[in-house]
Structures are given as structure tokens and as C-alpha cells.
Design a protein around this motif. Structure first.
Motif, PDB file in Angstrom:
ATOM      1  N   MET A 169       2.998  -1.571  -2.532  1.00 41.88           N
ATOM      2  CA  MET A 169       4.244  -0.940  -2.081  1.00 41.88           C
ATOM      3  C   MET A 169       5.349  -1.164  -3.120  1.00 41.88           C
ATOM      4  SD  MET A 169       4.477  -1.509   2.020  1.00 41.88           S
ATOM      5  CE  MET A 169       4.014  -3.218   2.070  1.00 41.88           C
ATOM      6  N   GLY A 170       6.053  -0.108  -3.435  1.00 40.02           N
ATOM      7  CA  GLY A 170       7.148  -0.183  -4.392  1.00 40.02           C
ATOM      8  C   GLY A 170       6.736   0.132  -5.818  1.00 40.02           C
ATOM      9  N   SER A 171       5.460   0.369  -6.049  1.00 37.68           N
ATOM     10  CA  SER A 171       5.009   0.648  -7.419  1.00 37.68           C
ATOM     11  C   SER A 171       5.539   1.981  -7.942  1.00 37.68           C
ATOM     12  CB  SER A 171       3.485   0.604  -7.507  1.00 37.68           C
ATOM     13  OG  SER A 171       2.910   1.534  -6.631  1.00 37.68           O
TER      14      SER A 171
ATOM     15  N   GLY B  48       3.623  -3.077  -7.928  1.00 34.84           N
ATOM     16  CA  GLY B  48       4.436  -3.146  -6.718  1.00 34.84           C
ATOM     17  C   GLY B  48       4.345  -4.507  -6.062  1.00 34.84           C
TER      18      GLY B  48
END
Length: 163
Positions: A59-61, A54
Motif C-alpha cells: 500500500m502506498g507504492s 510501499g
């Protein structure tokens, strides 16, 4: 095309940032066992080898591959290109602002490179000052991006104070 001192300064900071980041990541990938944790200064400053798919703090992984490509590869490349164009065109920027933007661009390019080549970013440092201050696991590129942002904020406050 002859490069100005200003352009050389910008490119030098960007290249130095990328080089320091990539050298440190090559060393960590080769010498530090994946998923391990070693003390550098007690439990306050530790060395890890973590692959982050991410962005900041992972975040976003969990995003789908196509969304991750869009948000963590394509969008950052466009933003970095825009900021690079801006700092080459705006001749009124102070040396501190140029250093800050170049550090942010270099760190951004280094992390985007990792995402493109390896599919993740290698993070390896962690600071925990016992509740007073604690970071996520980060790398040299993150350090340059953060330092650049802090300097930019300081420069902008200084400008407002003088005005």
C-alpha cells in the motif's frame, strides 16, 4: 548517565530486532535472486526476494515520491520517536508491554532504515496454508511488529479482565 535495567531491556530488544532484520535482508539480497520463489516447506512456506516501495502489502507504492517520503519516512520516524519516549517515561508498563513496544519500534526502525537507504523494503517470506491462512510477503521486521501488536492486544485484554 547510568542506564536502568529497564532501559537496557528496551534498548536490547530494539537493537536485537534491527540486527536480526538487517542480517536476514543482507542475506536475502545476496543469496536469493530478485523476483524468485523457492519452497521452504512445500508451497506452504516460501522464500522470495521482493522490493516493496510501499508499506503493508505494498500500500502506498503508487504514491508520488514526496507523499511516500512524508507518509513512509517522516511520519513513521515521528511516531516511533513518540512511542520510544512514551515507553521510557511510563514506569507502569509491564515487561510484556515493554517487549511489545520495543519490538514494534525495532521493526519500524529497521523498515524505515531500508526505505531511507534503499528506497524500498526487502520482503522475503510468504505463508499460504491453502485458504485457511495466507499472508503477504513479509520480513523479520514485519514479524516483530505483528508479534508486538498481538502481545499488546493480549495484554490489554488481560488488564480489562482483571479490572
Amino acid at each position: 548517565m547510568k542506564l536502568s535495567r529497564r532501559s537496557i531491556f528496551i534498548l536490547l530488544i530494539i537493537i536485537l530486532t534491527i540486527a536480526l532484520d538487517q542480517i536476514s535482508k543482507v542475506w536475502v539480497r545476496a543469496k536469493v535472486i530478485a523476483g524468485s520463489q523457492s519452497e521452504i516447506i512445500g508451497h506452504y512456506f516460501t522464500l522470495h526476494n521482493v522490493e516493496n516501495k510501499g508499506a503493508f502489502l505494498g500500500m502506498g507504492s503508487e504514491l508520488s515520491d514526496s507523499l511516500r517520503i512524508l507518509l513512509l519516512l517522516i511520519l513513521p520516524v515521528l511516531i516511533l520517536a513518540f512511542v520510544l519516549r512514551y515507553i521510557f517515561k511510563d514506569k507502569t508498563l509491564s515487561n510484556w508491554s515493554l517487549f511489545s513496544f520495543a519490538s514494534i519500534i525495532g521493526g519500524g526502525i529497521a523498515n524505515v532504515f531500508d526505505r531511507f537507504v534503499y528506497g524500498s523494503v526487502t520482503d522475503f517470506w510468504h505463508i499460504d496454508l491453502g485458504g485457511v491462512f495466507r499472508t503477504g510477503i513479509f520480513n523479520v521486521a514485519d514479524l516483530f511488529v505483528t508479534t508486538g501488536m498481538i502481545i499488546l492486544v493480549c495484554v490489554s485484554f488481560k488488564k480489562k479482565k482483571v479490572s
